[in-house]
Design a protein around this motif. Structure first.
Motif, PDB file in Angstrom:
ATOM      1  N   ARG A   3     126.034  14.943  20.305  1.00  0.00           N
ATOM      2  CA  ARG A   3     126.393  14.366  21.429  1.00  0.00           C
ATOM      3  C   ARG A   3     126.213  12.948  21.730  1.00  0.00           C
ATOM      4  O   ARG A   3     125.447  12.392  21.434  1.00  0.00           O
ATOM      5  CB  ARG A   3     125.719  15.076  22.616  1.00  0.00           C
ATOM      6  N   ASN A   4     127.379  12.537  22.123  1.00  0.00           N
ATOM      7  CA  ASN A   4     127.482  10.993  22.235  1.00  0.00           C
ATOM      8  C   ASN A   4     126.748  10.516  23.548  1.00  0.00           C
ATOM      9  O   ASN A   4     126.365  11.236  24.473  1.00  0.00           O
ATOM     10  CB  ASN A   4     128.985  10.370  22.299  1.00  0.00           C
ATOM     11  N   ALA A   5     126.767   9.126  23.690  1.00  0.00           N
ATOM     12  CA  ALA A   5     125.977   8.479  24.777  1.00  0.00           C
ATOM     13  C   ALA A   5     126.311   8.859  26.217  1.00  0.00           C
ATOM     14  O   ALA A   5     125.694   9.017  27.155  1.00  0.00           O
ATOM     15  CB  ALA A   5     125.714   6.989  24.563  1.00  0.00           C
ATOM     16  N   THR A   6     127.539   9.021  26.155  1.00  0.00           N
ATOM     17  CA  THR A   6     128.288   9.220  27.435  1.00  0.00           C
ATOM     18  C   THR A   6     127.628  10.662  28.033  1.00  0.00           C
ATOM     19  O   THR A   6     127.844  10.789  29.425  1.00  0.00           O
ATOM     20  CB  THR A   6     129.813   9.547  27.413  1.00  0.00           C
ATOM     21  N   PHE A   7     127.561  11.507  27.020  1.00  0.00           N
ATOM     22  CA  PHE A   7     126.840  12.925  27.711  1.00  0.00           C
ATOM     23  C   PHE A   7     125.703  12.576  28.750  1.00  0.00           C
ATOM     24  O   PHE A   7     125.606  13.283  29.694  1.00  0.00           O
ATOM     25  CB  PHE A   7     126.239  13.601  26.425  1.00  0.00           C
ATOM     26  N   GLU A   8     125.019  11.603  28.435  1.00  0.00           N
ATOM     27  CA  GLU A   8     123.621  11.485  29.259  1.00  0.00           C
ATOM     28  C   GLU A   8     124.168  10.627  30.426  1.00  0.00           C
ATOM     29  O   GLU A   8     123.353  10.832  31.512  1.00  0.00           O
ATOM     30  CB  GLU A   8     122.618  10.501  28.309  1.00  0.00           C
ATOM     31  N   THR A   9     125.022   9.756  30.244  1.00  0.00           N
ATOM     32  CA  THR A   9     125.616   9.108  31.457  1.00  0.00           C
ATOM     33  C   THR A   9     126.061  10.189  32.599  1.00  0.00           C
ATOM     34  O   THR A   9     125.888   9.748  33.619  1.00  0.00           O
ATOM     35  CB  THR A   9     126.768   8.286  31.202  1.00  0.00           C
ATOM     36  N   PHE A  10     126.594  11.345  32.163  1.00  0.00           N
ATOM     37  CA  PHE A  10     127.079  12.270  33.067  1.00  0.00           C
ATOM     38  C   PHE A  10     125.822  13.255  33.386  1.00  0.00           C
ATOM     39  O   PHE A  10     126.271  14.436  33.675  1.00  0.00           O
ATOM     40  CB  PHE A  10     128.224  12.869  32.721  1.00  0.00           C
ATOM     41  N   ALA A  36     133.586  19.080  41.074  1.00  0.00           N
ATOM     42  CA  ALA A  36     133.958  18.090  40.118  1.00  0.00           C
ATOM     43  C   ALA A  36     133.308  18.198  38.924  1.00  0.00           C
ATOM     44  O   ALA A  36     131.876  18.169  38.715  1.00  0.00           O
ATOM     45  CB  ALA A  36     133.853  16.699  40.687  1.00  0.00           C
ATOM     46  N   LEU A  37     133.994  18.133  37.783  1.00  0.00           N
ATOM     47  CA  LEU A  37     133.356  18.341  36.488  1.00  0.00           C
ATOM     48  C   LEU A  37     133.821  17.111  35.580  1.00  0.00           C
ATOM     49  O   LEU A  37     134.664  16.309  35.777  1.00  0.00           O
ATOM     50  CB  LEU A  37     134.007  19.660  35.891  1.00  0.00           C
ATOM     51  N   ILE A  38     133.047  17.262  34.276  1.00  0.00           N
ATOM     52  CA  ILE A  38     133.486  16.238  33.347  1.00  0.00           C
ATOM     53  C   ILE A  38     133.854  17.233  32.060  1.00  0.00           C
ATOM     54  O   ILE A  38     132.977  18.087  31.723  1.00  0.00           O
ATOM     55  CB  ILE A  38     132.431  15.482  32.699  1.00  0.00           C
ATOM     56  N   ILE A  39     135.019  16.973  31.272  1.00  0.00           N
ATOM     57  CA  ILE A  39     135.219  17.542  29.876  1.00  0.00           C
ATOM     58  C   ILE A  39     134.964  16.495  29.109  1.00  0.00           C
ATOM     59  O   ILE A  39     135.880  15.537  29.032  1.00  0.00           O
ATOM     60  CB  ILE A  39     136.534  18.227  29.799  1.00  0.00           C
ATOM     61  N   LEU A  40     133.932  16.487  28.211  1.00  0.00           N
ATOM     62  CA  LEU A  40     133.481  15.230  27.450  1.00  0.00           C
ATOM     63  C   LEU A  40     133.635  15.788  25.985  1.00  0.00           C
ATOM     64  O   LEU A  40     133.033  16.845  25.384  1.00  0.00           O
ATOM     65  CB  LEU A  40     132.164  14.958  27.495  1.00  0.00           C
ATOM     66  N   SER A  41     134.390  15.003  24.906  1.00  0.00           N
ATOM     67  CA  SER A  41     134.517  15.069  23.722  1.00  0.00           C
ATOM     68  C   SER A  41     132.952  14.768  23.218  1.00  0.00           C
ATOM     69  O   SER A  41     132.283  13.931  23.483  1.00  0.00           O
ATOM     70  CB  SER A  41     135.234  14.182  23.020  1.00  0.00           C
ATOM     71  N   SER A  43     132.607  13.818  20.097  1.00  0.00           N
ATOM     72  CA  SER A  43     133.099  12.820  19.004  1.00  0.00           C
ATOM     73  C   SER A  43     132.552  11.206  19.609  1.00  0.00           C
ATOM     74  O   SER A  43     132.429  11.098  20.929  1.00  0.00           O
ATOM     75  CB  SER A  43     134.760  12.802  18.856  1.00  0.00           C
ATOM     76  N   GLU A  44     132.580  10.650  18.645  1.00  0.00           N
ATOM     77  CA  GLU A  44     132.418   9.175  19.162  1.00  0.00           C
ATOM     78  C   GLU A  44     133.562   8.524  19.482  1.00  0.00           C
ATOM     79  O   GLU A  44     133.664   7.273  19.902  1.00  0.00           O
ATOM     80  CB  GLU A  44     131.495   8.399  17.700  1.00  0.00           C
ATOM     81  N   ALA A  45     135.056   9.121  19.254  1.00  0.00           N
ATOM     82  CA  ALA A  45     136.189   8.481  19.495  1.00  0.00           C
ATOM     83  C   ALA A  45     136.108   7.962  20.961  1.00  0.00           C
ATOM     84  O   ALA A  45     135.645   8.396  21.860  1.00  0.00           O
ATOM     85  CB  ALA A  45     137.116   9.684  19.257  1.00  0.00           C
ATOM     86  N   THR A  46     136.877   6.678  20.862  1.00  0.00           N
ATOM     87  CA  THR A  46     137.061   6.127  22.084  1.00  0.00           C
ATOM     88  C   THR A  46     138.569   6.214  22.584  1.00  0.00           C
ATOM     89  O   THR A  46     138.882   5.357  23.548  1.00  0.00           O
ATOM     90  CB  THR A  46     136.485   4.573  22.051  1.00  0.00           C
ATOM     91  N   ALA A  47     139.299   6.687  21.845  1.00  0.00           N
ATOM     92  CA  ALA A  47     140.627   6.921  22.115  1.00  0.00           C
ATOM     93  C   ALA A  47     141.005   8.346  21.941  1.00  0.00           C
ATOM     94  O   ALA A  47     140.676   8.996  20.909  1.00  0.00           O
ATOM     95  CB  ALA A  47     141.361   5.830  20.832  1.00  0.00           C
ATOM     96  N   PRO A  89     133.060   4.778  27.756  1.00  0.00           N
ATOM     97  CA  PRO A  89     134.059   4.682  26.501  1.00  0.00           C
ATOM     98  C   PRO A  89     134.498   6.168  25.725  1.00  0.00           C
ATOM     99  O   PRO A  89     135.823   6.099  25.234  1.00  0.00           O
ATOM    100  CB  PRO A  89     133.526   3.645  25.613  1.00  0.00           C
ATOM    101  N   HIS A  90     133.624   6.941  25.613  1.00  0.00           N
ATOM    102  CA  HIS A  90     133.937   8.253  24.830  1.00  0.00           C
ATOM    103  C   HIS A  90     135.107   8.927  25.634  1.00  0.00           C
ATOM    104  O   HIS A  90     134.947   9.187  26.807  1.00  0.00           O
ATOM    105  CB  HIS A  90     132.905   8.995  24.293  1.00  0.00           C
ATOM    106  N   VAL A  91     135.690   9.569  24.798  1.00  0.00           N
ATOM    107  CA  VAL A  91     136.992  10.485  25.400  1.00  0.00           C
ATOM    108  C   VAL A  91     136.311  11.551  26.299  1.00  0.00           C
ATOM    109  O   VAL A  91     135.530  12.434  26.007  1.00  0.00           O
ATOM    110  CB  VAL A  91     137.833  11.110  24.137  1.00  0.00           C
ATOM    111  N   HIS A  92     136.850  11.419  27.588  1.00  0.00           N
ATOM    112  CA  HIS A  92     136.453  12.561  28.601  1.00  0.00           C
ATOM    113  C   HIS A  92     137.252  12.762  29.542  1.00  0.00           C
ATOM    114  O   HIS A  92     138.258  11.556  29.750  1.00  0.00           O
ATOM    115  CB  HIS A  92     135.111  12.252  29.152  1.00  0.00           C
TER     116      HIS A  92
END
Length: 146
Positions: A3-10, A36-41, A43-47, A89-92
């Motif tokens: 899981r990328n860092a954005t996972f913890e942000t949310f 309200a939800l987040i669908i989070l990749s 991946s480390e991808a930011t595009a 920045p991670h795809v979400h």
């Protein structure tokens, strides 16, 4: 599972509804509309274009589950998907169920202050705690590995 860092942000595991192979579904910590939800990749991808082909294929299942579970649980009228990725920045995607009228959750009526226009992203006061929404959705969410 990576899981990328954005996972913890949310909200991390506290707001996690379901893990798929390439995606996680989390309740957005700041509810701007009920559910309200987040669908989070994962991946480390930011595009968006940098995701593997398999992630795009699996996204169809994730979206179908999101739409079915929101409709069954909250009775939303529509769903808006926002892909912003400016601060996180991670795809979400931000997934915002939209409501033409008040909707009940745990005995309280909630409204959609932006309906029928754009969602009001700055409003989150008075909406239920993300963990309560997460608990409700976890109880009904399909198991993608079943």
């Amino acid at each position: 599972m990576h899981r990328n860092a954005t996972f913890e942000t949310f909200g991390g595991s506290r707001t996690l509804i379901c893990d798929y192979t390439h995606w996680s579904v989390q309740v957005r910590p700041k509810q701007v509309t009920l559910g309200a939800l987040i669908i989070l990749s994962h991946s480390e991808a930011t595009a968006f274009s940098a995701l593997p082909t398999e992630a795009f294929a699996e996204l169809a299942t994730v979206v179908k589950d999101v739409e079915a579970m929101c409709a069954d649980t909250f009775g939303n009228t529509k769903i808006n998907y926002l892909m912003l990725m400016m601060v996180d920045p991670h795809v979400h995607f931000h997934v915002l169920p939209r409501y033409a009228g008040p909707v009940m959750f745990e005995g309280t009526a909630y409204t959609d202050p932006g309906w029928p226009g754009q969602p009001v992203l700055s409003v989150s006061e008075g909406l239920p705690d993300a963990e309560r929404v997460a608990n409700q959705l976890r109880a009904v969410w399909p198991n993608p590995r079943a």
